[in-house]
Write a protein that holds these residues in place. Structure first.
Motif, PDB file in Angstrom:
ATOM      1  N   SER A   1       0.833  -1.206   0.000  1.00  0.00           N
ATOM      2  CA  SER A   1       0.000   0.000   0.000  1.00  0.00           C
ATOM      3  C   SER A   1       0.859   1.243   0.000  1.00  0.00           C
ATOM      4  O   SER A   1       0.643   2.181  -0.777  1.00  0.00           O
TER       5      SER A   1
ATOM      6  N   THR B   1      -9.556  -3.560   1.869  1.00  0.00           N
ATOM      7  CA  THR B   1      -9.197  -4.114   3.177  1.00  0.00           C
ATOM      8  C   THR B   1     -10.348  -3.987   4.151  1.00  0.00           C
ATOM      9  O   THR B   1     -11.114  -3.029   4.111  1.00  0.00           O
TER      10      THR B   1
ATOM     11  N   GLY C   1      -6.465   0.347   7.280  1.00  0.00           N
ATOM     12  CA  GLY C   1      -7.208   1.512   6.815  1.00  0.00           C
ATOM     13  C   GLY C   1      -6.684   2.800   7.411  1.00  0.00           C
ATOM     14  O   GLY C   1      -6.506   3.810   6.714  1.00  0.00           O
ATOM     15  N   LYS C   2      -6.388   2.783   8.706  1.00  0.00           N
ATOM     16  CA  LYS C   2      -5.863   3.978   9.367  1.00  0.00           C
ATOM     17  C   LYS C   2      -4.486   4.361   8.812  1.00  0.00           C
ATOM     18  O   LYS C   2      -4.214   5.532   8.534  1.00  0.00           O
TER      19      LYS C   2
ATOM     20  N   PHE D   1     -10.716   3.230  -1.581  1.00  0.00           N
ATOM     21  CA  PHE D   1     -10.774   2.154  -0.595  1.00  0.00           C
ATOM     22  C   PHE D   1     -11.964   1.264  -0.952  1.00  0.00           C
ATOM     23  O   PHE D   1     -12.926   1.713  -1.581  1.00  0.00           O
TER      24      PHE D   1
ATOM     25  N   GLN E   1     -14.443  -2.367   0.379  1.00  0.00           N
ATOM     26  CA  GLN E   1     -14.797  -3.484   1.247  1.00  0.00           C
ATOM     27  C   GLN E   1     -15.908  -4.287   0.578  1.00  0.00           C
ATOM     28  O   GLN E   1     -16.619  -3.776  -0.296  1.00  0.00           O
TER      29      GLN E   1
ATOM     30  N   SER F   1     -17.589  -4.849   7.096  1.00  0.00           N
ATOM     31  CA  SER F   1     -16.814  -3.675   7.533  1.00  0.00           C
ATOM     32  C   SER F   1     -17.520  -2.361   7.209  1.00  0.00           C
ATOM     33  O   SER F   1     -16.919  -1.423   6.672  1.00  0.00           O
TER      34      SER F   1
ATOM     35  N   LEU G   1     -15.889   0.729   8.896  1.00  0.00           N
ATOM     36  CA  LEU G   1     -14.690   1.209   8.230  1.00  0.00           C
ATOM     37  C   LEU G   1     -15.049   1.961   6.948  1.00  0.00           C
ATOM     38  O   LEU G   1     -14.466   3.009   6.642  1.00  0.00           O
ATOM     39  N   SER G   2     -15.998   1.427   6.186  1.00  0.00           N
ATOM     40  CA  SER G   2     -16.412   2.084   4.939  1.00  0.00           C
ATOM     41  C   SER G   2     -16.914   3.498   5.206  1.00  0.00           C
ATOM     42  O   SER G   2     -16.498   4.464   4.549  1.00  0.00           O
TER      43      SER G   2
ATOM     44  N   LEU H   1     -14.126   5.935   6.531  1.00  0.00           N
ATOM     45  CA  LEU H   1     -13.265   6.408   5.449  1.00  0.00           C
ATOM     46  C   LEU H   1     -13.981   7.439   4.581  1.00  0.00           C
ATOM     47  O   LEU H   1     -13.416   8.457   4.186  1.00  0.00           O
TER      48      LEU H   1
ATOM     49  N   VAL I   1     -14.865   5.554  -1.417  1.00  0.00           N
ATOM     50  CA  VAL I   1     -15.009   4.202  -0.869  1.00  0.00           C
ATOM     51  C   VAL I   1     -16.022   3.434  -1.706  1.00  0.00           C
ATOM     52  O   VAL I   1     -17.111   3.939  -1.998  1.00  0.00           O
TER      53      VAL I   1
END
Length: 496
Positions: A380, A398, A404-405, A425, A427, A432, A435-436, A439, A446
Motif C-alpha cells: 500500500s 481491506t 485503513g488507518k 478504498f 470493502q 466492515s 470502516l467504509s 473512510l 469508498v
C-alpha cells in the motif's frame, strides 16, 4: 469524477516504523510502530521526513469511530438488525460448517428440499452479501449506496466456465453490466469486475498457465501465441503446479484461446468507450499466471494518458506478491503505461495450502497473519508513493481497521487526503460497514464490492466468503459492537 469537500480530520502525531524494510529505500512502509498505542502517540517523531501539518496537529484522528450516530446515519434500523444478526451467525464456526455441508450435500438435489433452503439463504446471507438477482436490481442497490456517500463495484457473479457457450453467455452478462453502469448516476459505479475464469474455460487457463510457468523455467521455450505483456513471475513465484514440460496448445486450443482474448478485448473497448474502469479479479495460483497475462496484455493496449482502464489484483497473502508488484510496476513505468492495481489479502487460503501440501511443497501463502498484514501495508505504501508522484491508481481493498488507518494517514501525508480518481478504498458488500463509512466521512472515495446474480449462480461466492474468510468474519466483532451501540442508542432515543 465528482469532488467533495473534505472535513479537516487528520490523524495526529502519526509516525511510521522506519526501521521496517520497505519495498524500496525511497518509499517508507505502511507499518505500525513497535510501541503502543500503534497509531496515536503522545509526541510526534521529530526525525520523520514529513512532519504533520498544522491542520494535522489540531485533529484527533482521520477515522472517527466514536460517533456511531453519524457513522450509521444512512443505515436503516431494520438493516442494522439484520446485519448484526447475519454477522454474528457467520462468526460462529458450527453455523458456518453446517451451512457449507448443507449447500454441498445431496439435499440440494431434492427439489422439494432445495427450494426452502435457497429461500432461507436468499432472505439472510444472500441479501446481506449480494446486491440483487440481476444487473437492474443491483443498480438500484448502488443508487441507495450512492445516497449514503459510497460507490459500488458491479460484480456479475459468475465464474469457472467449462465451455465456450458458457463463456459467451457470461461475456454478454459482463457487457450488459457495463450498460447498466452507464445508466446509473455519474461516478456511482467505480468499477465493473470481470473474472477471467468466466470468459475463458478453466481447463484452457490451466493449460496456458502451465505453458507460461514452463517458459519461466526455460526462457527458450517458445510460445507462438504469446502477446506483449508485463512480467508475470518473480524469482520466488511458485512453479510447482507444472511438474513436466507441457505440450504446446493444439490448433483447436489456440483458436479457443483467441476467442477468449477477443472477449476480453471487446469488454475493454466497451469500458474505454464508457470511461468505466475494468477490474480483473485474482483467483487460484494454478490459473493466476494466465489471468495476469490477460490483465497485463490488455493494460498495454488500453491504459493511456494517465487513465488506467484495466486494473489487476495482487493478493498480498502470497509470499511473492511484493516482488511481482515491483516488477510489473517497473516494467509499466519504463514503457509509459499507467497501471491500476487492487490490493487484497486473499481468498483462497485453504485450497492453496492443501494443493501445495499434496504436491510436497511449502505453502505459497505467508506463514502467519502478521506477515500478510506487513505485506499489504508495505505494498500500500509503495503504491501510494507511486501514484502521488506519477501516473496510475490504486484500490486498497481491506477490512482491517489498522491498515485503513495507516493508509489514510499515508495518503494525507502525501497530499492525497481528498477524493480523487487515483485512490479508492473498498470493502465487500455487507462487511466492515463502520470502516467504509469512517473512510467516506474522512473524505476518501469508498466502494463496496457488490456481486449480483441468481442465488444458485452466486453460491460459490457465498460459500467462499464463509469458508475462506472465517478470520475476517470472526473479526467482524468490531462492526457488531458498533452496530449494537447504535441500536441501543436508537432504542433509548425512541423510548425516552
Amino acid at each position: 469524477m465528482a469532488t467533495r469537500v473534505i472535513p479537516p480530520r487528520i490523524l495526529r502525531n502519526l509516525r511510521y516504523n522506519t526501521a521496517t524494510r520497505p519495498l524500496n529505500a525511497a518509499h517508507p512502509p505502511l507499518s505500525a510502530p513497535s510501541v503502543a498505542p500503534p497509531y496515536l502517540l503522545d509526541k510526534p517523531d521529530p526525525t520523520h521526513q514529513k512532519p504533520p501539518s498544522p491542520a494535522a496537529a489540531d485533529a484527533d484522528s482521520i477515522l472517527n469511530f466514536d460517533n456511531v450516530e453519524k457513522l450509521f446515519s444512512h443505515v436503516a434500523t431494520s438493516k442494522l438488525l439484520r446485519s448484526s444478526a447475519v454477522l454474528h451467525a457467520t462468526a460462529v464456526d458450527p453455523v458456518v460448517d453446517f451451512g457449507m455441508w448443507l449447500m454441498k450435500s445431496k439435499v440440494m438435489e431434492v427439489n422439494l428440499l432445495k427450494q426452502p433452503v435457497l429461500s432461507a439463504v436468499r432472505h439472510t446471507f444472500y441479501e446481506h452479501f449480494c446486491a440483487g438477482e440481476d444487473a437492474v436490481t443491483a443498480g438500484e442497490s448502488i443508487r441507495a449506496l450512492n445516497q449514503a456517500g459510497l460507490r459500488g463495484m458491479l460484480v456479475y457473479g459468475v465464474e469457472d466456465a467449462n465451455d465456450n457457450d458458457a463463456c459467451d453467455r457470461n461475456h454478454n452478462g459482463f457487457l450488459h453490466t457495463v450498460d447498466v453502469s452507464r445508466s446509473l448516476p455519474p461516478s456511482s459505479v467505480s468499477f465493473v469486475i470481470v473474472k477471467i475464469t468466466a470468459i475463458c474455460p478453466m481447463r484452457l487457463l490451466e493449460r496456458v498457465s502451465d505453458l507460461l510457468r514452463w517458459q519461466q523455467k526455460d526462457p527458450s521455450f517458445n510460445l507462438p501465441w504469446k502477446r506483449d505483456t508485463l512480467p508475470l513471475f518473480s524469482e520466488s513465484s511458485p512453479l510447482y503446479h507444472t511438474r513436466k514440460r507441457p505440450e504446446p496448445l493444439s490448433p483447436e486450443e489456440e483458436h479457443e484461446f483467441e476467442l477468449a482474448i477477443q472477449r476480453m478485448q471487446e469488454l475493454c473497448q466497451k469500458c474505454v468507450q464508457n470511461n468505466i474502469p475494468l477490474m480483473v479479479d485474482a483467483e487460484h495460483t494454478s490459473v493466476q499466471p494466465a489471468i495476469d497475462y490477460f490483465t497485463y496484455s490488455s493494460a498495454i493496449l488500453y491504459n493511456r494518458d494517465n487513465n488506467p482502464i484495466v486494473f489487476g489484483t495482487i493478493q498480498t497473502y502470497l509470499k511473492d506478491a511484493k516482488e511481482r508488484l515491483l516488477l510489473a510496476t517497473k516494467a509499466a513505468e519504463e514503457r509509459g503505461i499507467p497501471m491500476g492495481f487492487k490490493l487484497v489479502r486473499g481468498a483462497y487460503m485453504s485450497s492453496e495450502r492443501s494443493l501445495a501440501t499434496s504436491l510436497g511443497f511449502a505453502s505459497p501463502i505467508h506463514d502467519n497473519i502478521q506477515a500478510t498484514h506487513k505485506c499489504f501495508n508495505d505494498c500500500s505504501s509503495f503504491l501510494l508513493e507511486k501514484i502521488a508522484d506519477g501516473p496510475g491508481a490504486v484500490v486498497l481493498a481491506t477490512h482491517n481497521v489498522e491498515s485503513g488507518k495507516l493508509a489514510a494517514a499515508k495518503a494525507y501525508e502525501l497530499g492525497m487526503g481528498k477524493v480523487n480518481h487515483k485512490l479508492e478504498f473498498a470493502q465487500l458488500h455487507g462487511m466492515s460497514e463502520a470502516l467504509s463509512f469512517a473512510l467516506s466521512n474522512a473524505g476518501f472515495q469508498v466502494s463496496k464490492y457488490m456481486p449480483f446474480g441468481p442465488v444458485e449462480t452466486v453460491m460459490p461466492y457465498l460459500l467462499r466468503r464463509a469458508e475462506e474468510n472465517r478470520g475476517i468474519l470472526a473479526a467482524s466483532g468490531f462492526d457488531r459492537q458498533l452496530m449494537r451501540k447504535e441500536l441501543n442508542r436508537r432504542l433509548t432515543a425512541a423510548v425516552f
